[in-house]
Write a protein that holds these residues in place. Structure first.
Motif, PDB file in Angstrom:
ATOM      1  N   LEU A   1       0.793  -1.199   0.200  1.00  0.00           N
ATOM      2  CA  LEU A   1       0.005   0.056   0.021  1.00  0.00           C
ATOM      3  C   LEU A   1       0.872   1.585   0.056  1.00  0.00           C
ATOM      4  O   LEU A   1       0.431   2.255  -0.496  1.00  0.00           O
ATOM      5  N   LYS A   2       1.771   1.186   0.605  1.00  0.00           N
ATOM      6  CA  LYS A   2       2.964   2.267   0.653  1.00  0.00           C
ATOM      7  C   LYS A   2       3.515   2.706  -0.959  1.00  0.00           C
ATOM      8  O   LYS A   2       3.320   3.854  -1.237  1.00  0.00           O
ATOM      9  N   LYS A   3       3.793   1.506  -1.490  1.00  0.00           N
ATOM     10  CA  LYS A   3       4.339   1.707  -2.932  1.00  0.00           C
ATOM     11  C   LYS A   3       3.082   2.330  -3.710  1.00  0.00           C
ATOM     12  O   LYS A   3       3.606   3.073  -4.551  1.00  0.00           O
ATOM     13  N   GLU A   4       2.047   1.766  -3.567  1.00  0.00           N
ATOM     14  CA  GLU A   4       0.735   2.225  -4.381  1.00  0.00           C
ATOM     15  C   GLU A   4       0.701   3.751  -4.021  1.00  0.00           C
ATOM     16  O   GLU A   4       0.376   4.331  -5.047  1.00  0.00           O
ATOM     17  N   ARG A   5       0.522   4.001  -2.908  1.00  0.00           N
ATOM     18  CA  ARG A   5       0.264   5.458  -2.527  1.00  0.00           C
ATOM     19  C   ARG A   5       1.530   6.199  -3.069  1.00  0.00           C
ATOM     20  O   ARG A   5       1.087   7.422  -3.546  1.00  0.00           O
ATOM     21  N   GLN A   6       2.680   5.756  -3.165  1.00  0.00           N
ATOM     22  CA  GLN A   6       3.867   6.444  -3.571  1.00  0.00           C
ATOM     23  C   GLN A   6       3.596   6.688  -5.278  1.00  0.00           C
ATOM     24  O   GLN A   6       3.889   7.923  -5.861  1.00  0.00           O
ATOM     25  N   GLN A   7       3.256   5.612  -5.878  1.00  0.00           N
ATOM     26  CA  GLN A   7       2.760   5.882  -7.352  1.00  0.00           C
ATOM     27  C   GLN A   7       1.750   6.663  -7.441  1.00  0.00           C
ATOM     28  O   GLN A   7       1.902   7.431  -8.552  1.00  0.00           O
ATOM     29  N   ARG A   8       0.639   6.611  -6.840  1.00  0.00           N
ATOM     30  CA  ARG A   8      -0.584   7.794  -7.077  1.00  0.00           C
ATOM     31  C   ARG A   8      -0.075   9.057  -6.800  1.00  0.00           C
ATOM     32  O   ARG A   8      -0.368   9.930  -7.374  1.00  0.00           O
ATOM     33  N   GLN A   9       0.734   9.225  -5.671  1.00  0.00           N
ATOM     34  CA  GLN A   9       1.142  10.473  -5.342  1.00  0.00           C
ATOM     35  C   GLN A   9       1.949  11.167  -6.543  1.00  0.00           C
ATOM     36  O   GLN A   9       1.817  12.325  -6.995  1.00  0.00           O
ATOM     37  N   PHE A  10       3.062  10.525  -6.927  1.00  0.00           N
ATOM     38  CA  PHE A  10       3.658  10.833  -8.306  1.00  0.00           C
ATOM     39  C   PHE A  10       2.806  11.161  -9.421  1.00  0.00           C
ATOM     40  O   PHE A  10       2.853  12.055 -10.164  1.00  0.00           O
ATOM     41  N   GLN A  11       1.709  10.303  -9.697  1.00  0.00           N
ATOM     42  CA  GLN A  11       0.825  10.474 -10.823  1.00  0.00           C
ATOM     43  C   GLN A  11      -0.026  11.842 -10.673  1.00  0.00           C
ATOM     44  O   GLN A  11      -0.057  12.605 -11.471  1.00  0.00           O
ATOM     45  N   LEU A  12      -0.265  11.972  -9.380  1.00  0.00           N
ATOM     46  CA  LEU A  12      -1.034  13.340  -8.869  1.00  0.00           C
ATOM     47  C   LEU A  12      -0.251  14.512  -9.354  1.00  0.00           C
ATOM     48  O   LEU A  12      -0.556  15.484  -9.971  1.00  0.00           O
ATOM     49  N   GLU A  13       0.946  14.348  -8.818  1.00  0.00           N
ATOM     50  CA  GLU A  13       1.922  15.553  -9.091  1.00  0.00           C
ATOM     51  C   GLU A  13       2.311  15.727 -10.526  1.00  0.00           C
ATOM     52  O   GLU A  13       2.232  16.846 -10.790  1.00  0.00           O
TER      53      GLU A  13
END
Length: 56
Positions: free
Chosen positions: A30-42
């Protein structure tokens, strides 16, 4: 000092340790998924700002 982090697990049953391992694995995922989504959002926010500049 990493041994101190694991110290609280001493004396737990095998079943409890397996469940903890499952939860820790799920947390990492979930941490990795959150990191990926954060990058996508940015990235999307940056693209939006770029488009706004073109309109202005």
């Amino acid at each position: 000092m990493s041994w101190a982090v694991e110290e609280w697990k001493e004396g737990l049953s095998t079943r409890a340790l397996q469940k903890i391992q499952e939860l820790e694995s799920q947390l990492d995922k979930l941490k990795k998924e959150r990191q990926q989504r954060q990058f996508q959002l940015e990235s999307l926010e940056a693209a939006l700002q770029k488009q706004k500049q073109k309109v202005i």
